[in-house]
Design a protein around this motif. Structure first.
Motif, PDB file in Angstrom:
ATOM      1  N   ARG A 142     -16.020   8.014 -25.010  1.00  0.00           N
ATOM      2  CA  ARG A 142     -16.449   6.615 -25.128  1.00  0.00           C
ATOM      3  C   ARG A 142     -16.549   6.194 -26.595  1.00  0.00           C
ATOM      4  N   ASP A 143     -17.216   7.019 -27.410  1.00  0.00           N
ATOM      5  CA  ASP A 143     -17.473   6.613 -28.788  1.00  0.00           C
ATOM      6  C   ASP A 143     -16.209   6.631 -29.639  1.00  0.00           C
ATOM      7  N   GLU A 144     -15.327   7.602 -29.406  1.00  0.00           N
ATOM      8  CA  GLU A 144     -14.083   7.610 -30.186  1.00  0.00           C
ATOM      9  C   GLU A 144     -13.218   6.411 -29.793  1.00  0.00           C
ATOM     10  N   CYS A 145     -13.159   6.117 -28.496  1.00  0.00           N
ATOM     11  CA  CYS A 145     -12.394   4.953 -28.028  1.00  0.00           C
ATOM     12  C   CYS A 145     -12.947   3.658 -28.631  1.00  0.00           C
ATOM     13  N   ALA A 146     -14.287   3.592 -28.755  1.00  0.00           N
ATOM     14  CA  ALA A 146     -14.906   2.360 -29.251  1.00  0.00           C
ATOM     15  C   ALA A 146     -14.455   2.035 -30.673  1.00  0.00           C
ATOM     16  N   LEU A 147     -14.062   3.065 -31.445  1.00  0.00           N
ATOM     17  CA  LEU A 147     -13.606   2.823 -32.819  1.00  0.00           C
ATOM     18  C   LEU A 147     -12.381   1.925 -32.865  1.00  0.00           C
ATOM     19  N   VAL A 148     -11.603   1.947 -31.791  1.00  0.00           N
ATOM     20  CA  VAL A 148     -10.364   1.160 -31.783  1.00  0.00           C
ATOM     21  C   VAL A 148     -10.368   0.121 -30.666  1.00  0.00           C
ATOM     22  N   GLY A 149     -11.505  -0.068 -29.988  1.00  0.00           N
ATOM     23  CA  GLY A 149     -11.561  -1.053 -28.911  1.00  0.00           C
ATOM     24  C   GLY A 149     -10.881  -0.603 -27.628  1.00  0.00           C
ATOM     25  N   ALA A 150     -10.667   0.705 -27.488  1.00  0.00           N
ATOM     26  CA  ALA A 150     -10.038   1.226 -26.266  1.00  0.00           C
ATOM     27  C   ALA A 150     -11.117   1.719 -25.308  1.00  0.00           C
ATOM     28  N   SER A 151     -10.711   2.128 -24.112  1.00  0.00           N
ATOM     29  CA  SER A 151     -11.661   2.684 -23.146  1.00  0.00           C
ATOM     30  C   SER A 151     -10.940   3.616 -22.187  1.00  0.00           C
ATOM     31  N   VAL A 152     -11.724   4.408 -21.467  1.00  0.00           N
ATOM     32  CA  VAL A 152     -11.164   5.330 -20.468  1.00  0.00           C
ATOM     33  C   VAL A 152     -11.097   4.587 -19.135  1.00  0.00           C
ATOM     34  N   ALA A 153      -9.886   4.333 -18.660  1.00  0.00           N
ATOM     35  CA  ALA A 153      -9.699   3.484 -17.484  1.00  0.00           C
ATOM     36  C   ALA A 153      -9.610   4.263 -16.187  1.00  0.00           C
ATOM     37  N   GLY A 154      -9.508   5.586 -16.275  1.00  0.00           N
ATOM     38  CA  GLY A 154      -9.388   6.356 -15.049  1.00  0.00           C
ATOM     39  C   GLY A 154      -9.199   7.820 -15.344  1.00  0.00           C
ATOM     40  N   GLY A 155      -9.131   8.625 -14.284  1.00  0.00           N
ATOM     41  CA  GLY A 155      -8.981  10.050 -14.508  1.00  0.00           C
ATOM     42  C   GLY A 155      -8.921  10.841 -13.232  1.00  0.00           C
ATOM     43  N   ASP A 156      -9.068  12.137 -13.395  1.00  0.00           N
ATOM     44  CA  ASP A 156      -8.973  13.064 -12.273  1.00  0.00           C
ATOM     45  C   ASP A 156      -9.861  14.253 -12.602  1.00  0.00           C
ATOM     46  N   ILE A 157     -10.500  14.796 -11.587  1.00  0.00           N
ATOM     47  CA  ILE A 157     -11.356  15.974 -11.736  1.00  0.00           C
ATOM     48  C   ILE A 157     -10.792  17.087 -10.862  1.00  0.00           C
ATOM     49  N   ALA A 158     -10.735  18.299 -11.405  1.00  0.00           N
ATOM     50  CA  ALA A 158     -10.227  19.426 -10.635  1.00  0.00           C
ATOM     51  C   ALA A 158     -11.021  20.671 -10.975  1.00  0.00           C
ATOM     52  N   GLY A 159     -11.053  21.619 -10.060  1.00  0.00           N
ATOM     53  CA  GLY A 159     -11.632  22.918 -10.348  1.00  0.00           C
ATOM     54  C   GLY A 159     -10.662  23.766 -11.152  1.00  0.00           C
ATOM     55  N   SER A 160     -11.180  24.593 -12.058  1.00  0.00           N
ATOM     56  CA  SER A 160     -10.328  25.400 -12.930  1.00  0.00           C
ATOM     57  C   SER A 160     -11.168  26.536 -13.501  1.00  0.00           C
ATOM     58  N   GLU A 161     -10.537  27.682 -13.811  1.00  0.00           N
ATOM     59  CA  GLU A 161     -11.294  28.798 -14.401  1.00  0.00           C
ATOM     60  C   GLU A 161     -11.794  28.446 -15.798  1.00  0.00           C
ATOM     61  N   LEU A 162     -10.968  27.727 -16.536  1.00  0.00           N
ATOM     62  CA  LEU A 162     -11.284  27.322 -17.898  1.00  0.00           C
ATOM     63  C   LEU A 162     -11.379  25.808 -17.941  1.00  0.00           C
ATOM     64  N   VAL A 163     -12.060  25.290 -18.939  1.00  0.00           N
ATOM     65  CA  VAL A 163     -12.054  23.839 -19.125  1.00  0.00           C
ATOM     66  C   VAL A 163     -10.680  23.426 -19.659  1.00  0.00           C
ATOM     67  N   VAL A 164     -10.063  22.486 -18.988  1.00  0.00           N
ATOM     68  CA  VAL A 164      -8.741  21.965 -19.330  1.00  0.00           C
ATOM     69  C   VAL A 164      -8.858  20.447 -19.363  1.00  0.00           C
ATOM     70  N   ILE A 165      -8.360  19.832 -20.433  1.00  0.00           N
ATOM     71  CA  ILE A 165      -8.464  18.383 -20.558  1.00  0.00           C
ATOM     72  C   ILE A 165      -7.072  17.816 -20.802  1.00  0.00           C
ATOM     73  N   GLY A 166      -6.620  16.999 -19.883  1.00  0.00           N
ATOM     74  CA  GLY A 166      -5.333  16.311 -20.042  1.00  0.00           C
ATOM     75  C   GLY A 166      -5.603  14.861 -20.393  1.00  0.00           C
ATOM     76  N   VAL A 167      -5.159  14.450 -21.562  1.00  0.00           N
ATOM     77  CA  VAL A 167      -5.450  13.098 -22.028  1.00  0.00           C
ATOM     78  C   VAL A 167      -4.146  12.327 -22.191  1.00  0.00           C
ATOM     79  N   THR A 168      -4.116  11.124 -21.661  1.00  0.00           N
ATOM     80  CA  THR A 168      -2.977  10.237 -21.865  1.00  0.00           C
ATOM     81  C   THR A 168      -3.497   8.944 -22.474  1.00  0.00           C
ATOM     82  N   ALA A 169      -2.840   8.506 -23.545  1.00  0.00           N
ATOM     83  CA  ALA A 169      -3.232   7.261 -24.204  1.00  0.00           C
ATOM     84  C   ALA A 169      -2.119   6.236 -24.075  1.00  0.00           C
TER      85      ALA A 169
END
Lengths: 322, 322
Positions: A117-144
């Motif tokens: 949220r805070d990094e997006c706010a620097l440029v007036g962007a926001s997180v519009a959606g996403g997906d949650i999944a189970g995983s052994e490790l934390v994995v983050i897929g980001v699309t801008a």
């Protein structure tokens, strides 16, 4: 019987986690339809949309013991928003896929969402959606996604002999901080802490991306794998050579302090360190650059990137070979 | 000394893998700037863009011993393209983040890319960019973009009492196939093989998404977690109840055969099985539906989803609780 003090994502379940994250993420004015449906709907006023994606894997791109959830969120957002800026575009929206083990505390997820949220706010962007999944490790897929506002995208292939090489942002800071952490040094304050903070949370010069497009940059990229390696992509895509003058690079105080602490040449971090997400751009020689752009080299005939006239190795970071 | 017969992604390195994948992925007419820069540039002629993302984790969403790389690619593309169709939009582009161990054979990556290519080709979309990272497990982050072509997005919140519930596509096939594989049954041919193939490679009714928007659907979603659970989202978002008539569901031959083989009620798979990516839509009663839409229920006052008048449990799939 044990008393459970930490609420985990497994306790909340998938939909509970999604609802909790969505409540922490205000929607920007670019978002026409936000989280909660099969897909989001985002404004694309230019009739084109710029899109980039990155995958961050725990242990490879971040460590939960070295960075807070908040900093991981800031960094994950930053590296994607920076890729949009590097095309000369204005970031509008992120979508985020998050894989994690059931035992991750929900507070960790809260911190991650707040970082996004805070990094997006620097440029007036926001997180519009996403997906949650189970995983052994934390994995983050980001699309801008981003908007070109009528400008042509600034690619890697427009550099021509006689043009100048300049950068905006910071170089070597994140690499210095990573080296300190790797050496077991956890500074409490001062320039060494600033270096570690730069590793945890880059500060890309977002506004300089669209600025470069307005100024007439002929090529640009985000410095994510190290300046030498990344400028090598420009040299290859443009069919030119690039010569850098090592004396032209200012050495930031945190970089100098970390180099002294570890007995290293700070120029190594400046030329090959990734993750600061500086912008490197090529300009025609007649362009008058604002002071936050530092000229560090020239484009010539030939190929590859030279430093003080000497050819350089690949440097930087290869995700399978390193 | 051992003779190495398999070329791995570690042998090729990150940039070698990226170049190899890019060569296998033709760019569609929506892509203005494809792979090879900080970001891709994609047409958004409508002035809006529909965007959705999913994370697929090895062992949770696919198994390399149960599905070929090609099928994993088909399926990963399908589930995201289907989310775009479920908004009433036409999919245009994917971007893909791929995390994998260094010992993955490059042939596996070739197969994955070919699967993405062929599934995208069904709707005229293409993979415009991506990211490669090292990871202990294969992780695939897929983001799809789509175009609404002037239509309003079909959300989950427009269902009203008196409307009818219909679906297009297949229900229960993938769940039947997964149950067969889980029971150790690997059929060589016939309807049982068809069920297993449905698990490996869904066939979403892509064209019916934009069709539903044109016909005036008031709500729609992609059936990915099971019809009961997914229609529960429509009931909640729309503030209505939904009643299903179990006798209205045709039982596909593969579903019937698998149910007989395993001694199960096929209706369980039809009502709670995910991953077939059928489209479920709500229509005003006066809409004349083409024959590939099957009416299976009605919208009423109240809440929740009822089958034969009885309230149902959550069913479906929770990624942390299952």
């Amino acid at each position: 019987m044990s008393r459970r003090c930490v609420i985990t994502v497994g306790d909340l379940g998938e939909f509970g986690v999604v609802a909790r994250i969505a409540r922490r993420l205000p929607q920007g004015e670019s978002v026409l339809l936000g989280p909660g449906d099969d897909a989001a709907v985002v404004k694309a006023p230019d009739g084109r949309v710029v899109v980039t994606t990155d995958l961050l894997i725990e242990g490879r791109h971040f460590r939960r013991d070295w960075s807070s959830a908040y900093d991981v969120g800031r960094k994950a957002a930053a590296q994607n928003l920076s890729d949009i800026a590097a095309m000369g575009a204005i970031p509008t929206t992120l979508v985020v896929g998050l894989g994690m083990p059931a035992d991750v505390p929900v507070e960790w997820v809260d911190g991650l969402a707040d970082g996004f949220r805070d990094e997006c706010a620097l440029v007036g962007a926001s997180v519009a959606g996403g997906d949650i999944a189970g995983s052994e490790l934390v994995v983050i897929g980001v699309t801008a996604l981003g908007d070109l506002a009528g400008h042509a995208p600034v690619t890697r292939s427009g550099a021509r002999p006689g043009h100048v090489v300049a950068y905006a942002g910071r170089l070597g800071y994140a690499a210095a901080g990573l080296a300190l952490l790797g050496a077991g040094i956890v500074p409490a304050d001062g320039p060494l802490l600033e270096a570690v903070e730069a590793h945890r949370r880059p500060r890309p010069p977002y506004g300089q991306g669209p600025e470069a497009a307005r100024l007439g940059a002929t090529a640009m990229l985000d410095v994510s794998d190290g300046l030498l390696q990344d400028l090598g992509h420009v040299a290859e895509a443009s069919g030119v050579g690039i010569s850098l003058d090592p004396a032209a690079f200012p050495v930031g105080e945190p970089v100098a302090a970390a180099a002294k602490e570890l007995g290293t040449d700070p120029l190594d971090w400046i030329l090959t360190g990734g993750e600061d997400h500086a912008l490197a751009a090529i300009y025609p020689p007649e362009v008058r650059l604002p002071p936050h752009w530092t000229v560090v080299g020239r484009v010539s005939d030939g190929a590859n990137v030279k430093v003080s006239g000497r050819a350089t190795g690949p440097g930087g970071w290869d995700h399978f070979r390193a």
